[in-house]
Design an enzyme around this catalytic site. Structure first.
Site, PDB file in Angstrom:
ATOM      1  N   ASP A 259       1.024  -1.004   0.025  1.00 17.21           N
ATOM      2  CA  ASP A 259      -0.159  -0.001   0.072  1.00 17.21           C
ATOM      3  C   ASP A 259       0.828   1.337  -0.004  1.00 17.21           C
ATOM      4  OD1 ASP A 259      -3.076   0.665   1.704  1.00 17.21           O
ATOM      5  OD2 ASP A 259      -2.063   1.759   0.150  1.00 17.21           O
TER       6      ASP A 259
HETATM    7  C1  GLC Z   1      -4.378   4.309  -0.384  1.00 18.48           C
HETATM    8  C2  GLC Z   1      -5.112   3.083  -0.081  1.00 18.48           C
HETATM    9  C3  GLC Z   1      -5.304   1.979  -1.129  1.00 18.48           C
HETATM   10  C4  GLC Z   1      -5.068   2.852  -2.534  1.00 18.48           C
HETATM   11  C5  GLC Z   1      -3.545   3.340  -2.282  1.00 18.48           C
HETATM   12  C6  GLC Z   1      -3.269   3.966  -3.436  1.00 18.48           C
HETATM   13  O1  GLC Z   1      -3.929   4.691   1.039  1.00 18.48           O
HETATM   14  O2  GLC Z   1      -5.265   2.620   1.346  1.00 18.48           O
HETATM   15  O3  GLC Z   1      -6.542   1.230  -1.281  1.00 18.48           O
HETATM   16  O4  GLC Z   1      -5.204   1.724  -3.400  1.00 18.48           O
HETATM   17  O5  GLC Z   1      -3.364   4.019  -1.311  1.00 18.48           O
HETATM   18  O6  GLC Z   1      -4.083   5.254  -3.736  1.00 18.48           O
END
Ligand code: GLC
Length: 734
Positions: A259
């Site tokens: 993430d």
């Molecule tokens: C965010 C989310 C994730 C997302 C990623 C990119 O914090 O937790 O679901 O795909 O970052 O935006």
């Protein structure tokens, strides 16, 4: 080994005029072998970390392109600037907004999950994205979770069916699906640091099945590590979850993507299963899997094979998404995509109450309609935070009603209430959670809005109240959890007063998670709608006025109070955690499993949803030879006067288990459409896992000999047929 990638030859064979890795006639694994041996150490390391906000890799010297990712589960997010979260402000990145995960799950229609995944996959191709960062499939452990809207509810079987469909639909369009957030990201509160402690059986039987199905059945080629920790180790580099469970046990051949900002340590990232570090700013080579990793390899701290495996996994994603051989053209904003968006939205609307038959609205009878409530004029697609969608179309509830009613009745709108607009104060509360200044309506403003709304109700034949949550902070939003289950602003009081002013009132809730309904006795009709995407207002209007017979079923329990919820039984220890750790003390008993075990009456049970017609069930047969391969058959009849669809649910109930088990668990369902008077037979297969529990001491699933109740119903609390099946002999099942 992924079948399509099977047939790896020991040594690459070069076609006359091009190197093997550029030859699309060769097996992908062979091409990857060839490419790997041509890459320098620097080029390999460049493939395992970001080179922009949503971009990774590239090896220009060898013609290896960037790997492009995009949020989110409801559609292809608008372009950001290359190296920041800031939006690029382009005009060529409008897309179709699909309904949120809870809306799709509420349809209980796996075919729609396929169609939804396919449509988003096609739009991703058109936008040049190799990987879509979705589906989101964490289990709803607490209804307070800020991202409940994004997920598929409280049940592992329903979640797995939605996940498999979505992944298959998307990946058939050369777009790689990324299962997220692996794993146990069941709250937003302190999501970046909270450590989750949960017993092995609950992990295996509740929180992992959706991911397991997405990998084993769906063939997902990407998985996103979650922000939180599990048993003290960050999920983006977690030896047990990533190396042992995901890659070794489940045979996952794709790439684990962090993430954004979820990576915290080079050694752990190198050795504990992370394949691609995303998030962070230039110079990207300074990230954990950049220069420090490269230097570790040069010093002999990490074997080259560790890096090669990461590169191989990322290249599988690149090859599978046409990165090396050219991608499908895809399509965006097409009538077909809008039609799918509308069908998902409509099929997920849940009829919770219709005690006087007020619905569907008879326009020959009601000639003046007051639409009341701010949610009637809100657009929600941009509100998905990281998954916010810049849709080229989003029909509001009021616009949908106006379009549907036309000149058949006079429609007036009154705002009724105003949601507190949340402005982030930048301060943080005791738990480090962002706090806010909310300019809630003043008592004077609220009073004026209420009085105008009551006047509108009094002078109209019918009231359609449209309220719910704002999909903004503290009310269905990523990064923060809800503070309670109540409707914001003064909606509860307003609904009660409107019902007194005009008993012909329909209450429509637009939200992504359960709410309390103290006014329920006063409202003759209640619909649960969701953040329904581009066609939301048209879908709602089609149900309100009877063009569509509602067939949605709740993907989660609606409690009478937060205190009835399993995650809220142990103070801060069980939610949101204390001293940095949250304990899932309820174990297996999540959602209806808890309400059943503790004999607690919900406001509305899991799987509940009414129709404008009625259905009768009969002729139950449970077929099998005593092995764990069985089937449930029964007949369903549309006993009403309107065509409609029913979701027939099959629950399995261990009679005398030797270990703690939920009273019953959903193990199959079938959605069928029937004309008035029509009868059809449904058949739901059961297999070893339908009867099994996870035995940690055996590191496997045990289908234990004994009698099982087979319960067939229209919801988890509306069992229409009961039978039984006896497993002869205890077996270990896959
Ligand atoms: C965010 C989310 C994730 C997302 C990623 C990119 O914090 O937790 O679901 O795909 O970052 O935006």
């Amino acid at each position: 080994m992924i079948p399509a990638l099977a047939g790896v030859l020991a040594t690459p064979v070069f076609a006359q005029d091009k190197p093997a890795y550029l030859d699309p006639t060769l097996p992908v694994e062979q091409r990857i072998d060839d490419l790997l041996q041509r890459m320098t150490l620097e080029e390999k390391v460049a493939m395992v970390h970001a080179s922009g906000e949503f971009r990774a890799g590239s090896v220009p010297r060898l013609g290896v392109p960037f790997l492009w990712t995009a949020d989110g589960p409801q559609g292809v997010r608008e372009e950001t600037k290359l190296d920041s979260w800031d939006l690029a402000g382009r005009t060529d990145d409008y897309v179709t907004a699909m309904p949120v995960g809870m809306n799709l799950a509420a349809s209980w229609n796996p075919e729609l999950a396929v169609a939804c995944g396919k449509a988003i996959g096609e739009e991703a191709c058109a936008r040049g994205k190799n990987v879509m960062l979705g589906p989101s499939l964490n289990i709803m452990r607490t209804p307070l979770c800020g991202r409940t809207y994004d997920y598929f509810g409280e049940d592992p079987w329903l979640t797995s069916r939605m996940t498999v469909g979505y992944v298959k639909g998307m990946q058939a369009e050369q777009t790689v699906a990324c299962l997220k957030h692996f794993a146990l990201n069941n709250q937003e509160y302190n999501r970046g640091t909270v450590n989750v402690e949960v017993d092995e059986r609950a992990l295996r039987e509740i929180y992992l099945p959706g991911f397991e199905a997405g990998v084993k059945e769906g063939g997902a080629l990407a998985v996103m590590g979650a922000y939180n920790k599990f048993r003290g180790q960050h999920c983006c580099h977690n030896e047990y979850l990533l190396n042992q469970v995901l890659k070794k046990e489940w045979g996952f051949q794709g790439a684990v993507i962090s993430d954004w900002g979820g990576t915290h340590d080079t050694r752990e990232a190198a050795l504990y299963g992370l394949d691609l570090q995303m998030g962070g700013r230039a110079p990207h080579d300074e990230c954990f899997l950049g220069r420090p990793f490269r230097e570790g390899i040069l010093k002999g701290e990490f074997p080259m094979s560790v890096l090669d495996d990461k590169v191989r996994r990322n290249l599988r994603v690149l090859f599978a998404s046409g990165g090396m051989d050219g991608r499908l053209p895809g399509s965006v904003n097409t009538p077909a995509h809008l039609a799918i968006s509308r069908q998902v939205a409509a099929e997920g609307i849940v009829l919770l109450k219709n005690s006087t038959g007020l619905l569907p609205v008879d326009l020959s009878r009601y000639k003046s309609i007051a639409v009341i409530g701010e949610n009637a004029v809100l657009k929600f697609a941009p509100g998905h935070n990281s998954a916010g969608i810049k849709s080229f179309k989003e029909v509001t509830a009021l616009d949908g009603i106006l379009a549907r009613v036309g000149g058949a009745a006079n429609v007036q709108f009154s705002k009724g209430f105003r949601h507190p607009e949340i402005h982030w104060s930048g301060k943080r509360d005791h738990a480090g959670v962002r706090t806010s200044d909310s300019n809630a309506a003043t008592p004077e403003e609220a009073k004026a809005l209420t009085e105008r709304a009551i006047r509108a109700a009094r002078e109209s034949d019918l009231v359609i109240f449209i309220g719910g949550l704002t999909h903004q902070s503290f009310a269905d939003d990523e990064g923060v959890d809800r503070r309670d289950l109540s409707l914001p602003a003064n909606q509860d009081d307003l609904i009660a007063r409107l019902a007194e002013a005009n008993p012909h009132i329909v209450v429509v809730l637009i939200s992504g998670s359960p709410v309390l309904m103290p006014w329920l006795e006063k409202a003759p009709a209640v619909l649960q709608s969701w953040y329904g995407g581009s066609e939301a207002g048209n879908a709602l209007a089609s149900v309100l006025f009877g063009d569509v017979n509602p067939s949605g079923k709740l993907p989660c329990t609606y409690p009478k109070s937060l205190g009835d919820e399993p995650a809220h039984q142990g103070g801060k220890r069980t939610y949101p955690g204390e001293n940095g750790t949250v304990h899932y003390d309820e174990g297996l008993l999540v959602g209806y499993r808890w309400f059943d075990a503790k004999n607690v009456e919900p406001l509305f049970p899991f799987g509940f949803g009414l129709s404008y017609t009625t259905f009768t069930y009969g002729n139950l047969k449970v077929i099998g030879d005593g092995s764990s391969t069985a089937a449930v058959e029964c007949e369903v009849t549309n006993s009403g006067a309107r065509e409609g669809a029913e979701v027939v649910q099959v629950y399995v109930q261990p009679k005398l288990p030797s270990v703690l088990r939920p009273v019953k668990e959903l193990k199959g369902f079938a959605k069928i459409n029937l004309k008035p008077g029509e009868t059809t037979k449904i058949r739901v297969p059961l297999n070893g896992r339908s009867f099994a529990y996870y035995a940690p001491e055996k590191k496997g699933w045990v289908a234990e000999a004994g009698e099982f109740g087979i319960l067939v119903g229209a919801s988890s609390r509306d069992i229409r047929l009961s039978g039984s099946y006896t497993l002869v002999g205890t077996t270990l099942v896959q």
